[in-house]
Structures are given as C-alpha cells and as structure tokens.
Design an enzyme around this catalytic site. Structure first.
Site, mmCIF file in Angstrom:
data_model
loop_
_atom_site.group_PDB
_atom_site.id
_atom_site.type_symbol
_atom_site.label_atom_id
_atom_site.label_comp_id
_atom_site.label_asym_id
_atom_site.label_seq_id
_atom_site.Cartn_x
_atom_site.Cartn_y
_atom_site.Cartn_z
ATOM 1 N N ASP A 32 -20.063 4.417 1.247
ATOM 2 C CA ASP A 32 -20.035 5.755 1.835
ATOM 3 C C ASP A 32 -18.601 6.071 2.249
ATOM 4 O OD1 ASP A 32 -20.283 8.067 3.335
ATOM 5 O OD2 ASP A 32 -22.134 7.431 4.329
ATOM 6 N N GLU B 179 -3.623 8.788 -5.599
ATOM 7 C CA GLU B 179 -2.306 8.673 -4.967
ATOM 8 C C GLU B 179 -1.438 7.685 -5.729
ATOM 9 O OE1 GLU B 179 -0.132 7.230 -0.818
ATOM 10 O OE2 GLU B 179 -2.308 7.517 -0.876
ATOM 11 N N HIS C 227 8.036 6.532 -4.270
ATOM 12 C CA HIS C 227 7.118 7.662 -4.413
ATOM 13 C C HIS C 227 7.679 8.720 -5.356
ATOM 14 C CE1 HIS C 227 3.546 7.243 -1.835
ATOM 15 N NE2 HIS C 227 4.272 6.367 -1.173
ATOM 16 N N LYS D 297 -19.281 7.128 11.556
ATOM 17 C CA LYS D 297 -18.401 8.103 10.910
ATOM 18 C C LYS D 297 -17.572 8.908 11.907
ATOM 19 C CE LYS D 297 -21.726 8.343 7.158
ATOM 20 N NZ LYS D 297 -22.739 9.097 6.431
#
Length: 557
Positions: A444, A236, A542, A368
């Site tokens: 993770d 990004e 951006h 998670k």
C-alpha cells in the site's frame, strides 16, 4: 455497536448467448448447477410421477378399505418426491415472478454489493478498441447504446462489470463515457495488456486503464549472508543508480546485517461512555494482565494467523482508545486485526452495555499518518539494519571520506531534522526507497508515511578508519500475500526476492524478510546520497541522470 456494512451479493454472469453478451436479465435460476431446462424437466417429471403413483395407490386403498395413513417405503419416497418437487416448482416460478416485478430497481443497488464478488468472464467477441483507436473508429452498436445509457445517467458506471460479465469490456466502455463527458481523450493511457479480472473487488474500482511505471534493479544487496536484487518502481532519475552504488559499497565491505525487533499490526477502536469513570473502568479491564488470556482467545478466533500481543489504552475525556497489536503472518494484516478487534468489541459489549462504539479505527493506530505512537511503539515490522564500510571503499566507491560523512549526518539528519521539528524523519531520503520498493512489490503506497520513519546513524570506528552505518525503522508495514501482491507484475518482483506468497514452514517469515530488504535498501540509499552530498556531487549527478539529453542541450543553447 458493530461496524455497519452492506453484505456483498454475488452477481452472476449475464452475458447472454443470443445478444452478444448484452444486458440480459439476471435470473435466480442462473445459479443452479445444471442448465435450467434440464432442472425443470427433472423436477416436473418427479412431480408428475409421484402424483400419479400416489393417486393410484390411494384409489386401490379406497377400493380395498385400507387406511390411507398406512404407507409403505415406496409411498414414503413418492410423498417426499412430491413435496420436494412442489417446493422447487413453486419457488422457481415465484422467484421469477417477483424478480420480474422488482428488476427495474436493480440499478439502484449499492456499489459495495457488486464490487467484491462480481464474476468476470473472458472478453466477449464484442470488445472495445484499444486506446489509440477509440477516437478514430466506431464502437460496436451495442456498446454505443450502453455508453449512451451511462452518459444519460440511466445506468451507473460501477455496475458495468456485473452487468456485462466482462471486466475488460467494462473498462473500455467506461473510458469512452469519460471521453464523451469531458471531451478529452486518453490515448496515452494504455487499456489493453492488463488483466482487469485480477483487480475486481480488491485493488481498484471503476478502472479505465493502467499506468506504466519503469522498474529498476539495485543490487546485489548482500544482507544477512544472502544476495538480493531489489526491484524499485520509480520515475525519479538517479534513485536506482544511487541505491545501486550503496549496494556495491556494502557488498565490497562484507555485507549488511539486520534484526527484526517487533512484528505486530495495530488497530485502535474509539469508544465512548456516559462518563469518564466508566471509560476508565474498561481501560483497567482490558489492560489487566489477568484478563489478557480471555481477550486473546476472543481476538484470535478471527484468523488462524492472528495472535493478540498486547492492548494499550489512552483516554480523552469519556472517550477511550484501545490500541490492539497482533501478529498477522505473511499478510500486512489490516483486515485481520480489524476482524479480531470487532470480536473483542462484541465480547466487551455484554459486560459494558453503556459502551458506544464510535469507530473501528480511532487514529490511535495510527495508519497512513505521521504519529509519535508509531515512532515510539512501532507498527508492522520494527527493523534495524547495519553495516561497516571500509575506509578504502568509502574513498573509492563513495568518493568521500569517513569524517565528512559522520559530520554531515550529525548536521543534516540529526540536528537539521530536529530544527525542523521532524517526526521520524531523521534521515536523508528513506521515503524514496520505501516508496519504490512498495510500488514494485504490491504494498500500500500510502503506508509509506509511517513506513519511512527512520533514523540514520553514522559513526567512525576502528580509530576513525572505517564507517559504521545503521538505519532504525520502527514501523515498516509490508506483506507478501493479499492486496496488490497477487497482481502479476508485483508477484514477479516478490518472486525475484524469493518471498512470493506465504511461508508454509514459518508463517510470517516472508513478510519479515521483505521488511529487512526494505531496510537494507534504505541503508544503501542513505549511504550513497549522503556521500554524494558530502562530495558535492548531488547536483551534477541529477543533471546527468534526471534530465534528458534534449533538455540539457536546450539549456546549454
């Protein structure tokens, strides 16, 4: 009651000398420390020598009328050698015979029995071509045969590493199989330049290549009096640049400080009883203070780093969920706490025989998944990071003012998130920074879900001149040993932060330091993004950094 699992068997390197590393038969004798011909000769010689000596001695005893059961030291050694060599020879030839009968069923072995302990040797001379050459040049004849076997279903793809003993070659063959089955090439996916041995049995199964991610550096982040250059793996645009601007604002204002409030990984098994009353009895037992020492002793046997901290229970009818929390040293600790929980379940089964263990993880952990229990109770490392940004820095570096930032944070991060019914999402983009640092340092990525729980607070202080900014993150789940942290690229990023591996002097210190760096990075990222939105620069930045110049040229045209 215990979690059922297949025990991994250790396959051996079957790359034979005479067939270029082909699919030679695996023999039980391959595990011997000496070459098999030497071992066979040794035990055969011992057997014959012992037999000949004993026969001569017994013939002499018969001639001299000496009782056969009267034996000397030499005869004792001979008898021992005869028995030992006989056992070896019978075992060797017996196992070889049985193995030759059942070898046809080798391909049906469970995947888990191979994935964990397969030993891969250095690439053999018969190595597949690189990704850009697979479709243009012919594979070696032997590899083509293996590809055909996999395509035809005669050999499972997951057995390639254990059968070939060459992880790189296995990945290349699997890649060609995929190309033939799908008709799609993977020329853009690199194959060479990666150590596939390092991921075997612990990071990724059935590999066909690796994905390249750019890593940027934000910093220096001045945190608790030290300078950190924070690695961020992302695709990004603006993310690293924005975080870097936040680091600059923090550094020019004297730096940030952090505190670790809690440090404990959780696991919550789900058990069921015939009645709710029995479930309540176990709940009362495990939560009773007088029983904690016993449960702790049983739990802590699983590891020299695991230390049980507390057990919190919840019931749903006759189902009981026990949330165990323990310290795990410098490891993230999921496997460590799971082993400790299994020890406790085995112990409780004796006193509560009606207990039926449904699962080692009943989602009360919660791993998670966004969960209120993690937001309230914490999981992993609970960290608060704060800084005071001077008014002059807010204007010069962040291009806005203190009052606008405070107002924006209330309307956006607090009220806006409340309107959305957000769970732990009272922030601008904490997940962005957490994900980038997680990927760069071998964490993770899926645990970004709860690790990104964050509330960002901005207040005007010193008569409204300066800005106090803080992030509170109750469940940052990180480690500096185990999992992806041992891969070369990720280990290099941890080394850059000075926290690679375990801390010998203070176990757990490196993992806690990594959690504070994550929180410090989030603090910088929040500060910069909120400033961009307050100043109206978000879209412009951006368009400048998140789009290529070619795209902008086309859009203008």
């Amino acid at each position: 009651m215990e979690v059922r699992r297949r025990h991994a068997q250790t396959p051996v390197n079957t790359a034979g000398k005479g067939n270029g590393g082909g699919l030679s038969k695996v023999q039980a004798s391959d595990a011997l420390p000496l070459p098999i011909r030497h071992t066979n000769l040794l035990f055969s010689a011992i057997f014959m020598a012992s037999l000949v000596y004993l026969m001569r001695r017994w013939r002499e005893k018969i001639r001299s009328s000496t009782p056969l059961h009267v034996v000397g030291l030499a005869e004792i050694f001979a008898i021992f050698g005869l028995i030992a060599s006989l056992i070896y020879l019978l075992s060797f030839f017996g196992i070889a015979f049985v193995q030759s009968v059942v070898s046809s069923s080798d391909e049906e072995e469970d995947f888990l029995s191979h994935a964990k302990t397969s030993a891969c040797s250095a690439p053999s001379p018969c190595t597949l071509l690189g990704p850009s050459e697979v479709s243009s040049e012919k594979l070696p004849e032997e590899d083509e045969k293996i590809v055909s076997m996999v395509v035809d279903g005669k050999m499972p793809s997951y057995l390639l590493e254990s059968k070939l003993g060459d992880c790189r070659r296995a990945a290349g063959i699997r890649r060609e199989v995929l190309r033939q089955i799908t008709g799609k090439n993977l020329d853009g996916l690199p194959l060479d330049g990666f150590n596939y041995d390092s991921i075997l049995g612990q990071c990724c199964e059935l590999p066909v290549g690796y994905v390249q991610l750019p890593v940027g550096i934000a910093g220096p982040l001045v945190l608790d009096g030290r300078l950190y250059y924070v690695p961020m793996a992302t695709t990004e645009g603006c993310l690293v640049a924005s975080t870097n601007r936040g680091c600059k604002a923090i550094a020019e204002s004297g730096g940030a400080t952090s505190v670790v409030l809690k440090d404990g990984m959780t696991r919550s098994p789900a058990v069921r009883f015939p009645s709710a009353r029995q479930a309540a009895e176990l709940k009362a037992f495990v939560e009773a203070p007088e029983n904690f020492e016993t449960l702790s002793m049983v739990f802590n046997r699983s590891s020299r780093f695991a230390r049980l901290q507390r057990v919190h229970c919840a019931m749903a009818g006759r189902n009981l969920y026990m949330r165990f929390s323990c310290s795990t040293g410098d490891a993230m600790g999921m496997n460590m706490v799971s082993k400790g929980v299994q020890n406790v379940l085995d112990f409780l089964q004796d006193d509560f025989p009606d207990m039926d263990v449904i699962t080692i993880s009943g989602n009360f952990c919660s791993d998670k998944k966004p969960a209120a229990v993690n937001w309230i109770e914490g999981r992993g490392k609970s960290v608060v990071c704060e800084a005071v940004i001077k008014e002059e820095v807010v204007k010069r570096v962040l291009k806005t003012n203190v009052q606008s930032l405070v107002e924006l944070n209330v309307i956006k991060n607090l009220a806006g998130s409340a309107v959305a019914g957000s769970l732990g999402g009272f922030n601008a983009h904490a997940s962005n920074i957490v994900s980038a640092i997680f990927i760069a340092t071998g964490q993770d990525p899926a645990q970004n879900v709860e690790s990104s729980h964050c509330i960002t607070m901005l207040e005007a202080i010193n008569d409204g001149r300066d800005l106090h900014v803080s992030v509170t993150m109750p469940s940052i789940e990180v480690g500096t040993v185990g999992g992806g942290t041992q891969l070369a690229s990720q280990a290099a990023c941890l080394n850059l932060l000075g926290i690679k591996g375990s801390n010998v002097d203070t176990p757990g210190a490196n993992a806690r330091l990594l959690a504070t760096v994550v929180a410090g990075g989030v603090l910088a990222g929040e500060l910069s993004l909120l400033s961009a939105q307050a100043a109206g620069h978000l879209v412009r930045s951006h368009m400048k950094y998140n789009r290529s110049s070619k795209d902008i040229t086309k859009s203008v045209a």
